[in-house]
Design a protein around this motif. Sequence first.
Motif, PDB file in Angstrom:
ATOM      1  N   GLU A 172    -108.563 -17.519   2.646  1.00 38.53           N
ATOM      2  CA  GLU A 172    -109.551 -18.106   1.732  1.00 38.53           C
ATOM      3  C   GLU A 172    -109.885 -19.512   2.202  1.00 38.53           C
ATOM      4  O   GLU A 172    -108.996 -20.329   2.373  1.00 38.53           O
ATOM      5  CB  GLU A 172    -108.972 -18.209   0.311  1.00 38.53           C
ATOM      6  CG  GLU A 172    -108.738 -16.873  -0.346  1.00 38.53           C
ATOM      7  CD  GLU A 172    -108.233 -17.025  -1.772  1.00 38.53           C
ATOM      8  OE1 GLU A 172    -108.236 -18.157  -2.303  1.00 38.53           O
ATOM      9  OE2 GLU A 172    -107.831 -16.006  -2.351  1.00 38.53           O
ATOM     10  N   LYS A 232    -116.488 -23.225 -11.398  1.00 40.18           N
ATOM     11  CA  LYS A 232    -115.889 -22.246 -10.484  1.00 40.18           C
ATOM     12  C   LYS A 232    -115.768 -22.788  -9.072  1.00 40.18           C
ATOM     13  O   LYS A 232    -116.421 -23.781  -8.715  1.00 40.18           O
ATOM     14  CB  LYS A 232    -116.688 -20.943 -10.490  1.00 40.18           C
ATOM     15  CG  LYS A 232    -117.992 -21.029  -9.758  1.00 40.18           C
ATOM     16  CD  LYS A 232    -118.724 -19.686  -9.723  1.00 40.18           C
ATOM     17  CE  LYS A 232    -120.032 -19.860  -9.011  1.00 40.18           C
ATOM     18  NZ  LYS A 232    -121.056 -18.920  -9.379  1.00 40.18           N
ATOM     19  N   LEU A 243    -115.479 -14.958  -2.599  1.00 40.74           N
ATOM     20  CA  LEU A 243    -114.674 -14.880  -3.819  1.00 40.74           C
ATOM     21  C   LEU A 243    -115.141 -15.981  -4.765  1.00 40.74           C
ATOM     22  O   LEU A 243    -115.278 -17.138  -4.358  1.00 40.74           O
ATOM     23  CB  LEU A 243    -113.188 -15.088  -3.505  1.00 40.74           C
ATOM     24  CG  LEU A 243    -112.525 -14.035  -2.633  1.00 40.74           C
ATOM     25  CD1 LEU A 243    -111.080 -14.446  -2.331  1.00 40.74           C
ATOM     26  CD2 LEU A 243    -112.556 -12.662  -3.306  1.00 40.74           C
ATOM     27  N   HIS A 244    -115.390 -15.620  -6.019  1.00 42.02           N
ATOM     28  CA  HIS A 244    -115.761 -16.601  -7.050  1.00 42.02           C
ATOM     29  C   HIS A 244    -114.574 -16.706  -8.006  1.00 42.02           C
ATOM     30  O   HIS A 244    -114.242 -15.730  -8.682  1.00 42.02           O
ATOM     31  CB  HIS A 244    -116.975 -16.123  -7.861  1.00 42.02           C
ATOM     32  CG  HIS A 244    -118.226 -15.998  -7.055  1.00 42.02           C
ATOM     33  ND1 HIS A 244    -119.403 -16.610  -7.425  1.00 42.02           N
ATOM     34  CD2 HIS A 244    -118.490 -15.334  -5.904  1.00 42.02           C
ATOM     35  CE1 HIS A 244    -120.338 -16.318  -6.541  1.00 42.02           C
ATOM     36  NE2 HIS A 244    -119.816 -15.545  -5.607  1.00 42.02           N
ATOM     37  N   ARG A 245    -113.939 -17.877  -8.025  1.00 43.32           N
ATOM     38  CA  ARG A 245    -112.782 -18.067  -8.916  1.00 43.32           C
ATOM     39  C   ARG A 245    -113.188 -18.991 -10.063  1.00 43.32           C
ATOM     40  O   ARG A 245    -113.530 -20.163  -9.838  1.00 43.32           O
ATOM     41  CB  ARG A 245    -111.596 -18.629  -8.135  1.00 43.32           C
ATOM     42  CG  ARG A 245    -110.343 -18.775  -8.982  1.00 43.32           C
ATOM     43  CD  ARG A 245    -109.086 -18.779  -8.129  1.00 43.32           C
ATOM     44  NE  ARG A 245    -108.942 -17.550  -7.371  1.00 43.32           N
ATOM     45  CZ  ARG A 245    -108.561 -17.486  -6.088  1.00 43.32           C
ATOM     46  NH1 ARG A 245    -108.280 -18.587  -5.427  1.00 43.32           N
ATOM     47  NH2 ARG A 245    -108.451 -16.314  -5.470  1.00 43.32           N
ATOM     48  N   TYR A 246    -113.161 -18.457 -11.263  1.00 41.07           N
ATOM     49  CA  TYR A 246    -113.633 -19.195 -12.436  1.00 41.07           C
ATOM     50  C   TYR A 246    -112.538 -20.097 -12.992  1.00 41.07           C
ATOM     51  O   TYR A 246    -111.393 -19.676 -13.145  1.00 41.07           O
ATOM     52  CB  TYR A 246    -114.143 -18.208 -13.505  1.00 41.07           C
ATOM     53  CG  TYR A 246    -115.430 -17.577 -13.050  1.00 41.07           C
ATOM     54  CD1 TYR A 246    -116.638 -18.205 -13.290  1.00 41.07           C
ATOM     55  CD2 TYR A 246    -115.424 -16.411 -12.291  1.00 41.07           C
ATOM     56  CE1 TYR A 246    -117.825 -17.676 -12.814  1.00 41.07           C
ATOM     57  CE2 TYR A 246    -116.602 -15.863 -11.807  1.00 41.07           C
ATOM     58  CZ  TYR A 246    -117.801 -16.507 -12.084  1.00 41.07           C
ATOM     59  OH  TYR A 246    -118.971 -15.990 -11.599  1.00 41.07           O
ATOM     60  N   LYS A 247    -112.921 -21.340 -13.290  1.00 42.62           N
ATOM     61  CA  LYS A 247    -111.964 -22.342 -13.775  1.00 42.62           C
ATOM     62  C   LYS A 247    -112.002 -22.398 -15.301  1.00 42.62           C
ATOM     63  O   LYS A 247    -112.929 -21.887 -15.932  1.00 42.62           O
ATOM     64  CB  LYS A 247    -112.347 -23.723 -13.223  1.00 42.62           C
ATOM     65  CG  LYS A 247    -112.466 -23.761 -11.704  1.00 42.62           C
ATOM     66  CD  LYS A 247    -112.494 -25.179 -11.163  1.00 42.62           C
ATOM     67  CE  LYS A 247    -113.834 -25.838 -11.232  1.00 42.62           C
ATOM     68  NZ  LYS A 247    -113.898 -27.124 -10.515  1.00 42.62           N
ATOM     69  N   ALA A 262    -114.815 -14.443 -15.711  1.00 43.92           N
ATOM     70  CA  ALA A 262    -114.680 -13.494 -14.598  1.00 43.92           C
ATOM     71  C   ALA A 262    -114.700 -12.060 -15.112  1.00 43.92           C
ATOM     72  O   ALA A 262    -115.401 -11.197 -14.563  1.00 43.92           O
ATOM     73  CB  ALA A 262    -113.383 -13.773 -13.840  1.00 43.92           C
ATOM     74  N   ASP A 314    -108.653 -10.505  -9.458  1.00 40.48           N
ATOM     75  CA  ASP A 314    -107.574 -10.826 -10.391  1.00 40.48           C
ATOM     76  C   ASP A 314    -108.218 -11.374 -11.662  1.00 40.48           C
ATOM     77  O   ASP A 314    -109.442 -11.381 -11.779  1.00 40.48           O
ATOM     78  CB  ASP A 314    -106.544 -11.795  -9.773  1.00 40.48           C
ATOM     79  CG  ASP A 314    -107.159 -13.127  -9.377  1.00 40.48           C
ATOM     80  OD1 ASP A 314    -108.040 -13.627 -10.105  1.00 40.48           O
ATOM     81  OD2 ASP A 314    -106.759 -13.684  -8.336  1.00 40.48           O
ATOM     82  N   THR A 347    -109.102 -14.124 -12.856  1.00 37.49           N
ATOM     83  CA  THR A 347    -110.147 -15.153 -12.844  1.00 37.49           C
ATOM     84  C   THR A 347    -111.067 -15.058 -11.620  1.00 37.49           C
ATOM     85  O   THR A 347    -111.892 -15.939 -11.422  1.00 37.49           O
ATOM     86  CB  THR A 347    -109.511 -16.571 -12.863  1.00 37.49           C
ATOM     87  OG1 THR A 347    -108.672 -16.702 -11.717  1.00 37.49           O
ATOM     88  CG2 THR A 347    -108.724 -16.813 -14.137  1.00 37.49           C
ATOM     89  N   THR A 348    -110.914 -14.011 -10.822  1.00 36.78           N
ATOM     90  CA  THR A 348    -111.634 -13.961  -9.546  1.00 36.78           C
ATOM     91  C   THR A 348    -112.428 -12.672  -9.385  1.00 36.78           C
ATOM     92  O   THR A 348    -111.898 -11.583  -9.609  1.00 36.78           O
ATOM     93  CB  THR A 348    -110.637 -14.041  -8.358  1.00 36.78           C
ATOM     94  OG1 THR A 348    -109.732 -15.120  -8.589  1.00 36.78           O
ATOM     95  CG2 THR A 348    -111.355 -14.251  -7.033  1.00 36.78           C
TER      96      THR A 348
END
Length: 237
Positions: A3, A12, A24-28, A50, A74, A76-77
Amino acid sequence: MTETLLYEGKAKKVFETGDEGVLLHRYKDDATAFDGKKRGSWVGKGKTNATMSAAVFAYLEERGVPTHFVEQVDETTIKTKRLDMLPVEVIVRNVAAGSLAKRIGYEEGTPLKAPIVELCLKDDALGDPLLNWYHFRELGVPDEDLKLCEELGLKVNGILAPYFDEMGVTLVDFKIEVGRDGSGNLMLADEVSPDTCRFWDKETGEKLDKDRFRRDMGGVEEAYEEMLRRVSGGRSE
Ligand code: UDP
């Protein structure tokens, strides 16, 4: 999977992977409003955004709407296709709220006679202004892309308004973004979440979206949890 951070936004992070065509989009759990002037964070926000985006994109794909969604990786992703984004924010509205209520002098909550589509320039420094086709032409966005943005917005609305209605939620308005894949096909991108949609409980009118944060209403964590519960198949009471 390797990554490499490509971009960190307000809510994100976007990563490149070993596979060139995939992101990959990882949401905060972080939130901002009013051009970053207001900041906050609450537990479970990234998970809701997500998971709801994944469920909604899969639902739209099944109904013939092309999207960038590949799979949820996962909590959040989500994994997506890599696209070239159009500099356009497409807003679709069913009920007057927010900036539209101010613009046309309607009381918030007034149902619209027909859905309204707005095209805004995606440019934080300019405050994402509402533009017409002449402006976009000047900026190099061709008419056929704008036409597709409008058609896609209305199609998504036609599918999602009944989808949320089934969960006891009025889809008041929402924002989507559109991008082009390596073969030149335009498709739905970004996210569909309480950050980018207005959701009102059908019975009580209670707001179940980011307006609770923007307007300091409290109960924002519970509202996101409730939307996640409904999208995940929990019935509304
Ligand atoms: N919206 C968004 N990002 C933006 C602006 C708007 O996701 O940068 C969404 C917003 O959540 C709402 C819809 O687009 O669901 C219409 O927003 P409006 O123009 O009323 O703006 P606001 O009241 O949020 O300033």
